[in-house]
Design a protein around this motif. Structure first.
Motif, PDB file in Angstrom:
ATOM      1  N   PRO A   1       0.813  -1.228   0.000  1.00 51.74           N
ATOM      2  CA  PRO A   1       0.000   0.000   0.000  1.00 51.74           C
ATOM      3  C   PRO A   1       0.842   1.272   0.000  1.00 51.74           C
ATOM      4  O   PRO A   1       0.481   2.268  -0.657  1.00 51.74           O
ATOM      5  CB  PRO A   1      -0.822  -0.128   1.292  1.00 51.74           C
ATOM      6  CG  PRO A   1      -0.865  -1.587   1.584  1.00 51.74           C
ATOM      7  CD  PRO A   1       0.454  -2.116   1.132  1.00 51.74           C
TER       8      PRO A   1
ATOM      9  N   SER B   1       3.339   0.320  -8.341  1.00 51.82           N
ATOM     10  CA  SER B   1       2.387  -0.760  -8.081  1.00 51.82           C
ATOM     11  C   SER B   1       2.728  -1.997  -8.891  1.00 51.82           C
ATOM     12  O   SER B   1       3.271  -1.919 -10.000  1.00 51.82           O
ATOM     13  CB  SER B   1       0.957  -0.299  -8.411  1.00 51.82           C
ATOM     14  OG  SER B   1       0.877   0.174  -9.749  1.00 51.82           O
TER      15      SER B   1
ATOM     16  N   GLU C   1       2.073   1.898  -3.475  1.00 52.64           N
ATOM     17  CA  GLU C   1       0.992   2.401  -4.339  1.00 52.64           C
ATOM     18  C   GLU C   1       0.733   3.874  -4.083  1.00 52.64           C
ATOM     19  O   GLU C   1       0.426   4.634  -5.015  1.00 52.64           O
ATOM     20  CB  GLU C   1      -0.268   1.568  -4.126  1.00 52.64           C
ATOM     21  CG  GLU C   1      -0.137   0.154  -4.684  1.00 52.64           C
ATOM     22  CD  GLU C   1      -1.312  -0.741  -4.333  1.00 52.64           C
ATOM     23  OE1 GLU C   1      -2.159  -0.302  -3.520  1.00 52.64           O
ATOM     24  OE2 GLU C   1      -1.378  -1.865  -4.856  1.00 52.64           O
ATOM     25  N   GLU C   2       0.869   4.313  -2.819  1.00 53.85           N
ATOM     26  CA  GLU C   2       0.704   5.726  -2.525  1.00 53.85           C
ATOM     27  C   GLU C   2       1.774   6.571  -3.220  1.00 53.85           C
ATOM     28  O   GLU C   2       1.561   7.751  -3.500  1.00 53.85           O
ATOM     29  CB  GLU C   2       0.768   5.959  -1.014  1.00 53.85           C
ATOM     30  CG  GLU C   2      -0.457   5.447  -0.262  1.00 53.85           C
ATOM     31  CD  GLU C   2      -0.339   5.690   1.228  1.00 53.85           C
ATOM     32  OE1 GLU C   2       0.644   6.350   1.647  1.00 53.85           O
ATOM     33  OE2 GLU C   2      -1.222   5.225   1.983  1.00 53.85           O
TER      34      GLU C   2
END
Length: 750
Positions: free
Chosen positions: A150, A158, A153-154
């Motif tokens: 996560p 990804s 992805e921020e």
């Protein structure tokens, strides 16, 4: 500075993770979730020491890898470095199964396994390994899925699955499949005419269930994911996409997803029902009977071929795999239920190295490059200074990577090769890089007519093939290549240059180190090295090379301790001297900085020292079989561990000496293999400046002023990352970078 040492119950240890889940404890758990004792022996042995004084070495190694996992879970570590630590965790665990678990299983099968020093029977050790390893791999999944992924992805990074791609992206990857992947795939069917295929170790595979629409019969096939292609495929931005910040997002798709999406092209006329990924770990430890091998090089080459076909020791499968497919894999591979690891895809997180290599400076450690040691170049220069004139006048103590390897050790050997006054170079090579300037320098020296001896340790684990290649190349260039003493690995880090001085005398210039002659790892591994022209060191190193290349079994050394003869006995002798100092009312002090401490004789000597009032401080990166802080046994012993961006690899041994310190550096860890089955060398350090530098480093490591882990008497490691007031403790390696930078600036101002 005082520090906060958190207490942990049986269900809480290590870094805090999401969902109230904690990383695997240092002690294995029983069925009730409580921690089991890893020691079953009771009472005392013939020396009067408790029989349960040793921690299990295999569990201790798993605890070390747990600490690596804690770094991946640490939000204060730069994000891409956390991804790297997840990849390192996977590589470490792979090697543990390939060597330690495989070796234990082999000894059990041959009836050679015995009860461990910790008191466990061999099969109990295997059971405990399985318990802890399952928990650790589960926790790695938690760290990746719930924390690192996560966070990536921020930041616009990804790893997506096939069903998350757009039509244009799928078209792009389909073209890539046709051009780059399809030609190298070899689908293997399993039926009466096609036996179950050989599954190579650590390869990623697709288990494919197929249906013949004409007969209605189900079939099984295996497709190997090509290891020479990138595991994660970078998805290029779509054509015509507007230029926005999102354009620079980095997206990957696993190669196995691309293959799975095109399985119909591999099996035309069949219906693809399901597919699952799996991965096998095999025994890749080597056994070479040297006494029976006329030519150890040829014997090892033959054994390397055999290693590819070692028996399986672990099976990792996609957690969604059907039971009947898993049953077939278990049956065909011959693994037990405890050796099966069900994990969520993607398997094999070594692939995160690709993510960690992304050029995002804001998500990496601050850039760092070691600079030339100020003794070698007081003035800043990109060119290496002349090394031999410097060490003719004084010893130089190097600490890599803070001090540049290329402008010190590498320059020393390259300059010696080019120096017309140098008559001979002798060098040990345990692990070296694939494009080694040092090997090239030795070849240049031989071609220039110098006498060059290279002791190549071709049994260096997992570098065997590389070292065989270098041995052949060196031999063809006229270098005298030897492979050491039969039955022993040569792990010592030594180089000797013999030079005729202007007055006609011959002088020896030496390097004795704690790390390999590898310019690449020298930028990542923390190691010490001593450059010296001290006559006693030169005489000792010359004698040792004569032992290794010829016959000199009765050599005696003045500044060196050499295994297998005198490292253990020499260190224990000095521990006993500290005991005598303590009993005489002086302050006894023993400090070790090592990768591992397992040897029972050394540990027992440290226990005796503690009982005599000697303060013992151990800085251990990896395995520790000693129990610190046990009343009446080891209450004067502390054990801590420090991990970070550099691999703490140096070995330092300090004895307080009742006011006259004695310090050794060298290649040996406190393990049976190092002390009994390897040629190792420790050199005593004599320059007061260097003694101050080494003892100062050990004092920093023992101070508790920097983030670290402490080992308790129950065998559990506790992370200490905050001070008593709750502020984060500084990182020792970052502090050393600052100190070395200041030292160079100060030297340039003189």
């Amino acid at each position: 500075m005082s520090v906060t040492t958190r207490t942990h119950d049986a269900d809480s240890d290590g870094a805090d993770l999401p969902g109230d889940v904690s990383i695997a404890s240092a002690q294995p758990r029983g069925a009730n979730g409580r921690f089991m004792r890893v020691v079953r022996q009771t009472g005392e042995d013939e020396d009067g020491l408790p029989a349960d004084r040793f921690l299990d070495r295999e569990i201790s190694w798993l605890q070390f890898n747990e600490r690596v996992l804690q770094l991946a879970a640490d939000e204060s570590v730069p994000l891409l470095e956390r991804a790297r630590f997840l990849a390192i965790f996977t590589s470490n665990l792979d090697e543990f199964f390939m060597v330690r678990v495989a070796g234990l299983k082999r000894r059990i099968a041959t009836g050679l396994a015995v009860r461990s020093a910790s008191g466990l029977e061999p099969r109990e050790v295997l059971d405990q390994i399985a318990l802890v390893a399952h928990e650790l791999q589960s926790m790695q999944t938690t760290v990746y899925k719930e924390q690192v992924q996560p966070a990536l992805e921020e930041e616009g990074i990804s790893i997506v699955r096939w069903d998350e791609l757009s039509d244009d992206e799928r078209a792009q990857l389909s073209e890539f499949f046709v051009d780059q992947v399809f030609p190298v795939l070899t689908p293997l069917a399993v039926d009466p005419a096609h036996p179950f295929p050989y599954i190579s170790g650590l390869s990623l595979n697709l288990a494919v269930l197929l249906l013949n629409p004409k007969t209605g019969k189900e079939h099984f096939a295996r497709v190997k994911v090509p290891p020479l292609l990138p595991r994660l495929i970078h998805i290029e931005p779509e054509a015509g996409e507007p230029v926005t910040a999102d354009l620079f997002d980095t997206r990957f798709v696993p190669l196995e997803d691309v293959i799975a999406a095109h399985l119909d092209s591999l099996f035309p006329g069949m219906e693809v029902q399901e597919h699952f990924t799996f991965r096998v770990t095999r025994n890749e430890d080597l056994e070479v009977e040297e006494d029976d091998a006329e030519n150890i090089l040829k014997a090892l080459e033959k054994e390397l071929t055999r290693r590819r076909f070692g028996p399986p020791v672990r099976l990792e499968v996609d957690e969604t795999m059907d039971d009947h497919v898993l049953d077939m894999l278990v049956r065909e591979l011959g693994v037990s239920d405890s050796e099966v690891y069900r994990l969520p895809a993607p398997l094999d997180l070594r692939s995160l190295n690709i993510v960690a290599d992304i050029e995002r400076s804001d998500l990496h450690y601050p850039p760092f490059r070691g600079q030339t040691h100020p003794d070698l170049a007081p003035a800043e220069s990109s060119k290496a200074a002349e090394v031999i004139p410097v060490i003719r006048d004084k010893d130089v103590l190097l600490q890599h990577p803070y001090d540049s390897f290329s402008t010190s050790v590498q320059a020393f050997i390259e300059q010696a090769a080019a120096d017309p006054r140098v008559q001979a170079i002798k060098q040990t090579l345990y692990r070296t890089s694939g494009d080694s300037p040092i090997v090239d320098a030795l070849i240049d020296a031989a071609e220039a007519g110098k006498q060059v001896l290279a002791l190549v340790e071709i049994k260096a684990r997992f570098d065997e093939q590389n070292n065989i290649s270098w041995a052949r190349k060196l031999e063809h260039a006229g270098v005298h290549v030897v492979y050491g003493i039969v039955g022993l690995k040569t792990h010592a880090k030594l180089c000797m240059v013999v030079r005729q001085e202007q007055d006609g005398t011959l002088r020896r210039y030496c390097h004795v180190g704690t790390g390999n002659y590898n310019g690449k790892t020298a930028r990542l591994y923390e190691d010490f090295g001593l450059l010296t022209s001290d006559p006693q060191v030169g005489e000792d190193v010359a004698k040792l090379f004569n032992q290794l290349s010829g016959f000199a079994p009765r050599s005696r050394f003045k500044r060196l301790l050499v295994a297998p003869r005198s490292v253990r006995s020499g260190l224990i002798e000095r521990i006993d001297a500290e005991i005598a100092h303590s009993k005489a009312g002086k302050k006894g002090l023993v400090q070790f900085k090592v990768n591992s401490i397992v040897d029972e004789q050394v540990i027992d000597a440290l226990y005796r020292a503690s009982q005599a009032g000697v303060h013992v401080d151990l800085w251990v990166r990896g395995i520790c079989a000693l129990r610190p802080g046990v009343e009446g046994l080891s209450e004067n012993i502390t054990v801590h561990s420090i991990l970070g961006r550099f691999l703490e690899h140096s070995r330092v041994f300090h004895f307080g000496g009742g006011g006259k310190p004695e310090v050794f550096i060298g290649s040996a860890d406190m393990m049976h293999r190092n002390l009994d089955r390897r040629v190792e060398a420790l050199v005593s350090v004599s320059d007061p400046r260097h003694l101050q530098q080494l003892t100062g480093l050990l004092a920093k490591g023992a101070s508790g002023d920097y983030a670290h882990w402490d080992l308790g008497p129950d065998g559990r490691w506790v992370r200490v990352s905050t001070a008593e007031d709750g502020t984060p403790l500084p990182d020792l390696q970052s502090t050393l970078i600052e100190e070395h930078t200041k030292r160079r600036r100060k030297a340039r101002r003189r």
